[in-house]
Design an enzyme around this catalytic site. Structure first.
Site, mmCIF file in Angstrom:
data_model
loop_
_atom_site.group_PDB
_atom_site.id
_atom_site.type_symbol
_atom_site.label_atom_id
_atom_site.label_comp_id
_atom_site.label_asym_id
_atom_site.label_seq_id
_atom_site.Cartn_x
_atom_site.Cartn_y
_atom_site.Cartn_z
ATOM 1 C CE1 TYR A 4 -10.069 1.189 -6.742
ATOM 2 C CE2 TYR A 4 -8.373 1.321 -8.432
ATOM 3 C CZ TYR A 4 -9.139 0.581 -7.549
ATOM 4 O OH TYR A 4 -8.959 -0.766 -7.492
ATOM 5 N N GLY A 42 3.509 -3.443 -4.185
ATOM 6 C CA GLY A 42 3.230 -3.751 -5.583
ATOM 7 C C GLY A 42 3.429 -2.483 -6.383
ATOM 8 C CB CYS A 102 -19.728 3.124 -26.338
ATOM 9 S SG CYS A 102 -19.239 3.089 -28.050
ATOM 10 C CD GLU A 103 -19.266 4.671 -18.970
ATOM 11 O OE1 GLU A 103 -20.154 3.805 -19.087
ATOM 12 O OE2 GLU A 103 -19.376 5.660 -18.218
ATOM 13 C CD GLU A 149 1.851 -9.069 1.689
ATOM 14 O OE1 GLU A 149 1.870 -10.287 1.865
ATOM 15 O OE2 GLU A 149 0.812 -8.371 1.781
ATOM 16 C CE1 TYR A 202 -3.057 -3.720 -7.839
ATOM 17 C CE2 TYR A 202 -1.821 -1.721 -7.373
ATOM 18 C CZ TYR A 202 -2.186 -3.005 -7.039
ATOM 19 O OH TYR A 202 -1.682 -3.585 -5.915
ATOM 20 N NE ARG A 227 -4.857 2.816 -9.799
ATOM 21 C CZ ARG A 227 -4.553 4.039 -9.475
ATOM 22 N NH1 ARG A 227 -4.109 4.883 -10.387
ATOM 23 N NH2 ARG A 227 -4.662 4.456 -8.239
ATOM 24 N N GLY A 229 0.780 -1.233 0.000
ATOM 25 C CA GLY A 229 0.000 0.000 0.000
ATOM 26 C C GLY A 229 0.807 1.276 0.000
HETATM 27 C C1 LIG Z 1 -2.997 -5.187 -2.939
HETATM 28 C C2 LIG Z 1 -2.182 -5.771 -1.865
HETATM 29 C C3 LIG Z 1 -0.831 -5.450 -1.786
HETATM 30 C C4 LIG Z 1 -0.146 -4.472 -2.697
HETATM 31 O O1 LIG Z 1 -0.659 -3.200 -2.618
HETATM 32 P P1 LIG Z 1 0.121 -1.976 -3.313
HETATM 33 O O2 LIG Z 1 -0.776 -0.825 -3.079
HETATM 34 O O3 LIG Z 1 0.243 -2.324 -4.763
HETATM 35 O O4 LIG Z 1 1.447 -1.876 -2.654
HETATM 36 C C5 LIG Z 1 -0.082 -6.073 -0.799
HETATM 37 N N1 LIG Z 1 -0.642 -6.964 0.058
HETATM 38 C C6 LIG Z 1 -1.943 -7.291 -0.015
HETATM 39 C C7 LIG Z 1 -2.488 -8.269 0.938
HETATM 40 C C8 LIG Z 1 -2.755 -6.706 -0.959
HETATM 41 O O5 LIG Z 1 -4.050 -7.034 -1.022
#
Ligand SMILES: *Cc1c(COP(=O)(O)O)cnc(C)c1O
Length: 463
Positions: free
Chosen positions: A364, A322, A391-392, A320, A421, A360, A278
């Site tokens: 969001y 991403g 078409c939106e 974690e 994403y 996104r 996150g």
């Molecule tokens: C989505 C998610 C992530 C990665 O989130 P990022 O915002 O991309 O860093 C890590 N762990 C879990 C459990 C997630 O659901």
């Protein structure tokens, strides 16, 4: 204010319609290094280049729209996370942000681990040779087939998300004669987004087992009794696009509280704590993300302090990220199809992709930047909305931004920070064919995910 003073539409900050945008940059040709991959620049002709290759050449060779990924930048960011967390912690790249076999190999080479959350992601990881013990398997409703496949493969951990799953995984592991390492995902009542967090967030969400009411403690109690499970730790993931570390502080405090209760009740000190992902990135120049080494230092201090307070051995930390790794590494390259000024409002710039390659903004209300890429321009800035061809009417890629006033059909524009994403959430809406991912490094480009074709679409349509 007089509209006639601006016959070509609003071009100055004093006549902007309502919306969220910052004033136009002094120099629209400048590329803020915060939002662009490391090797991005402009050549002598003003064309945007990445990894030493001009986007005009990439467009000619691979077509548009296309995701252009800077491999050196990806590896740099992955390595920065790895180095920042050192050998006492683990970095799991969250594959849902963007996963392909090339990416899996880069992660493997850079010493990162990998999170997957479906059988498809697991298959991709295994087929690219990621050692199973470095894979974590997530998800709130893993099918029995997915669980069996993961256990058989020997994944390093399965993150348990419900009471039913505790029993389900234990049963499958036992029937295979295995003891599966697991973490239990809990919700600690903290929700974090960007600059704020709510420490008293209600736990009304589908993921995890609530700490409240003793449910998480009960989950640990049950899991510890099952022969098929080796309970290695507790998992907590609190939000997305987070800049402020204080949400993690509260989450860590609450997770350590549970570890302490588990120690007191069972005499067991769980060895690991996973604080999830996150971490935020810069989508526009307004965003100021933290460096991995600052994040690593902050998290490790928080956990160490909390554990000292509870007189617990400090568990091994995992994170974690991403988005924070892959987000900034890629940009989307589009060709402008039409430019439509709406007097007193803004100019609509239509590109050859849209919500099918970047959902996104619609989903969001995400903010993005945009730059003219096939040339530079000294024309006055104009307020634009970059829209797709679907078409939106919600098919918006960049809601409010400035581009040079002489923008014309045939120009190439780029939207930075689309590595996370976007391809992974891409769709075939309107039977759009999903764009390729082209990896660029040291003057060479190669397709790592090819463009879909009409043949691909029709192959699934079996009549
Ligand atoms: C989505 C998610 C992530 C990665 O989130 P990022 O915002 O991309 O860093 C890590 N762990 C879990 C459990 C997630 O659901």
């Amino acid at each position: 204010m007089s509209r006639s003073a601006h016959p070509a539409g609003p071009r100055h900050a004093d006549v902007l319609p309502e919306g969220h945008y910052t004033a136009p940059a002094d120099d629209l040709n400048a590329l803020d290094p915060k939002v662009w991959a490391h090797t991005v620049g402009r050549d002598a002709d003003g064309v945007v280049t990445v990894g030493g290759i001009a986007v005009t050449q990439l467009a000619e060779e691979y077509g548009t729209p296309a995701y252009i990924l800077d491999e050196a930048d990806f590896r740099d960011r992955a390595r920065a996370w790895r180095t920042a967390f050192g050998t006492d912690a683990d970095v799991f790249y969250a594959g849902k942000a963007f996963l392909s076999r090339a990416v899996v190999r880069w992660l493997d080479e850079e010493g990162l681990n990998l999170d997957v959350c479906s059988g498809g992601e697991l298959a991709t990881a295994l087929s690219a040779g990621m050692p199973a013990e470095r894979i974590a398997f997530h998800g709130n409703n893993k099918s029995p087939e997915e669980i069996e496949r993961a256990v058989r493969a020997g994944v390093g951990r399965i993150v348990l998300d419900s009471f039913q799953e505790i029993v389900r995984v234990a049963h499958i592991a036992e029937s295979l004669g295995k003891r599966q390492p697991v973490q239990i995902r809990i919700t600690v009542g903290v929700e974090a987004h960007t600059h704020e967090f709510i420490a008293t967030a209600h736990e009304d969400q589908k993921f995890g087992i609530p700490l409240a009411g003793g449910q998480a403690a009960e989950a640990v109690r049950r899991a510890l009794q099952l022969d098929g499970l080796d309970v290695i730790g507790i998992h907590s993931h609190i939000g997305s696009q987070i800049f402020d570390m204080s949400g993690f502080e509260v989450a860590a405090h609450r997770v350590v509280g549970l570890l302490k209760d588990v120690r007191d009740e069972h005499g067991v000190e769980l060895a690991e704590i996973d604080l999830g992902g996150g971490l935020g990135i810069a989508y526009t120049s307004d965003d100021d993300p933290r460096e991995p080494h600052e994040i690593a230092k902050a998290l490790s201090e928080i956990v160490t302090r909390e554990c000292e307070g509870a007189r617990l051995r400090t568990p091994r930390i995992s994170v974690e990220p991403g988005r924070a790794i892959v987000g900034p590494t890629a940009f989307t390259l589009y060709e402008v199809g039409t430019v439509k000024p709406l007097e007193g409002l803004r100019t609509y710039v239509s590109v050859d992709g849209g919500m099918s390659d970047n959902i996104r903004t619609a989903l969001y209300d995400a903010e993005y930047s945009v730059a003219l890429a096939s040339r530079t321009s000294d024309a006055e800035p104009m307020l634009v909305r970059v829209v797709g061809k679907h078409c939106e009417s919600g098919d918006i890629v960049v809601k409010d931004a400035f581009l040079p006033g002489d923008l014309a059909p045939g120009d190439l524009i780029t939207v930075p920070a689309t590595g996370a994403y976007c391809r992974s959430m891409a769709s075939n809406y309107n039977h759009a064919m999903r764009p390729p991912v082209v990896a660029v490094r040291d003057g060479a480009a190669r397709v790592i995910v090819r463009r879909e074709t009409e043949e691909d679409l029709l192959r699934l349509d079996v009549g």
